[in-house]
Design a protein around this motif. Sequence first.
Motif, PDB file in Angstrom:
ATOM      1  N   ILE A 177       0.988  -1.032   0.223  1.00  0.00           N
ATOM      2  CA  ILE A 177      -0.007  -0.061  -0.031  1.00  0.00           C
ATOM      3  C   ILE A 177       0.775   1.329   0.030  1.00  0.00           C
ATOM      4  CG2 ILE A 177      -1.890   1.303   1.235  1.00  0.00           C
ATOM      5  CD1 ILE A 177      -2.598  -1.406   2.446  1.00  0.00           C
ATOM      6  N   LYS A 178       0.746   1.790  -0.931  1.00  0.00           N
ATOM      7  CA  LYS A 178       1.821   2.925  -1.138  1.00  0.00           C
ATOM      8  C   LYS A 178       1.207   4.005  -2.165  1.00  0.00           C
ATOM      9  CE  LYS A 178       6.732   3.683  -2.574  1.00  0.00           C
ATOM     10  NZ  LYS A 178       8.055   3.046  -3.139  1.00  0.00           N
ATOM     11  N   ASN A 179       1.594   5.327  -1.694  1.00  0.00           N
ATOM     12  CA  ASN A 179       1.245   6.750  -2.461  1.00  0.00           C
ATOM     13  C   ASN A 179      -0.259   6.666  -2.771  1.00  0.00           C
ATOM     14  OD1 ASN A 179       3.779   7.592  -2.258  1.00  0.00           O
ATOM     15  ND2 ASN A 179       4.449   6.487  -4.034  1.00  0.00           N
ATOM     16  N   GLY A 180      -1.163   6.378  -1.887  1.00  0.00           N
ATOM     17  CA  GLY A 180      -2.736   6.135  -2.361  1.00  0.00           C
ATOM     18  C   GLY A 180      -3.128   5.091  -3.407  1.00  0.00           C
ATOM     19  N   ARG A 181      -2.326   3.835  -3.441  1.00  0.00           N
ATOM     20  CA  ARG A 181      -2.459   2.897  -4.430  1.00  0.00           C
ATOM     21  C   ARG A 181      -2.174   1.470  -3.763  1.00  0.00           C
ATOM     22  NH1 ARG A 181       0.436   0.906  -8.634  1.00  0.00           N
ATOM     23  NH2 ARG A 181       1.983   2.483  -8.596  1.00  0.00           N
ATOM     24  N   MET A 182      -3.115   0.639  -4.000  1.00  0.00           N
ATOM     25  CA  MET A 182      -2.688  -0.755  -3.381  1.00  0.00           C
ATOM     26  C   MET A 182      -3.389  -1.933  -4.396  1.00  0.00           C
ATOM     27  SD  MET A 182      -5.436  -1.162  -0.527  1.00  0.00           S
ATOM     28  CE  MET A 182      -7.253  -0.960  -0.666  1.00  0.00           C
ATOM     29  N   ASP A 183      -2.639  -2.914  -4.228  1.00  0.00           N
ATOM     30  CA  ASP A 183      -3.177  -4.033  -4.627  1.00  0.00           C
ATOM     31  C   ASP A 183      -3.894  -4.929  -3.636  1.00  0.00           C
ATOM     32  OD1 ASP A 183      -1.015  -6.381  -3.137  1.00  0.00           O
ATOM     33  OD2 ASP A 183      -0.207  -4.630  -3.278  1.00  0.00           O
ATOM     34  N   LEU A 184      -4.721  -5.978  -4.142  1.00  0.00           N
ATOM     35  CA  LEU A 184      -5.727  -7.123  -3.488  1.00  0.00           C
ATOM     36  C   LEU A 184      -5.600  -8.092  -4.182  1.00  0.00           C
ATOM     37  CD1 LEU A 184      -8.759  -4.780  -2.541  1.00  0.00           C
ATOM     38  CD2 LEU A 184      -6.953  -5.298  -0.898  1.00  0.00           C
ATOM     39  N   GLU A 185      -5.208  -9.189  -3.425  1.00  0.00           N
ATOM     40  CA  GLU A 185      -5.530 -10.580  -3.762  1.00  0.00           C
ATOM     41  C   GLU A 185      -6.676 -11.264  -3.312  1.00  0.00           C
ATOM     42  OE1 GLU A 185      -1.907 -14.050  -4.284  1.00  0.00           O
ATOM     43  OE2 GLU A 185      -2.654 -13.421  -2.129  1.00  0.00           O
ATOM     44  N   VAL A 186      -7.413 -11.745  -3.894  1.00  0.00           N
ATOM     45  CA  VAL A 186      -8.548 -12.307  -3.147  1.00  0.00           C
ATOM     46  C   VAL A 186      -8.993 -13.880  -3.538  1.00  0.00           C
ATOM     47  CG1 VAL A 186     -11.083 -12.484  -3.133  1.00  0.00           C
ATOM     48  CG2 VAL A 186      -9.877 -10.109  -3.414  1.00  0.00           C
TER      49      VAL A 186
END
Length: 306
Positions: A261-270
């Motif tokens: 989670i960095k600079n207002g952007r994130m990845d998500l794995e579901v």
Amino acid sequence: MVPTFLEATAVRAVDSHTYSANFKSEWCVGSVPHGGVVTSIFLRVAATHFRTTLAAQNQPHTVSLHIEFLRRTQEGSATLVVRDVKLGRQTSTIHITLSQEGREEVVGYLTHSNMATETGLSLKTLWSLYPSSPLRPTSFPALLESGKEVSWVEQTNKPFAKFRKVSNRVRTFLPRNGQVAPGLIDQWIRLESGERFTNESLGFVADHFPSIVDSLWRREERGGRPPAFWYPTVVLNLDVKKALPPEGVEWLFSRVRAKCIKNGRMDLEVVIMDETGEVVALSHHVVLMVSAERNMAGRRTVEPKI
């Protein structure tokens, strides 16, 4: 009366390659339809298209989906136009464009096959959830009716529920002793209406879960309650591994994890699993984190160039 999930994701054929939908306020985050609802509408369009226009392909199941959210959607009517990109013997791929008021807002590619007739090599891997989860409740009826299940408890205090209206449409059950690791959410969910999840519901399941940012905010002791963020999806991918029964299932499990989670952007794995512990689908997202005011702000208009 609150629309059911089936009503909120209903689509109507306008012609052989054009479909209409209508986004409902109760299934929105602020003024914007929930991304999972949008994704499930794409899945419903594809299912309808392969059941009617492309019935000769005999490929009823979406096996992969890739969606790009170009602009925010809004409550009300939407038009979805399908382009048949590749029609094959084993798989076929279509492209769908969702538009509102002349704006192209969401585009996606969906690949279909027939899971009932698929053949080929199958191997067991050594993969499992890590860290491990309590996974299946000992009794779903007890979980639902009394809340006394040993390992799971219902989330009753949903943050910003008036803003995240869609959270009221789902009953969410979380590990009673807390999540097994930071940046991770394990949950069992059930639609508040009692409707069952089908494969067209997987788009919604892949995108509905408590906020990872909220939990990490508290862990880092930033003080007070985290502000109301809006998490617009930029990209959502779905890899469907299993066809749910036609009548659907009442419960699904998902694990959601963010790696960076960095600079207002994130990845998500579901990871989505059923009551037997079998993987139903995998999903990956690219998500922005912006203030809730961005959700409610008026659209910018661009003056035509002279």
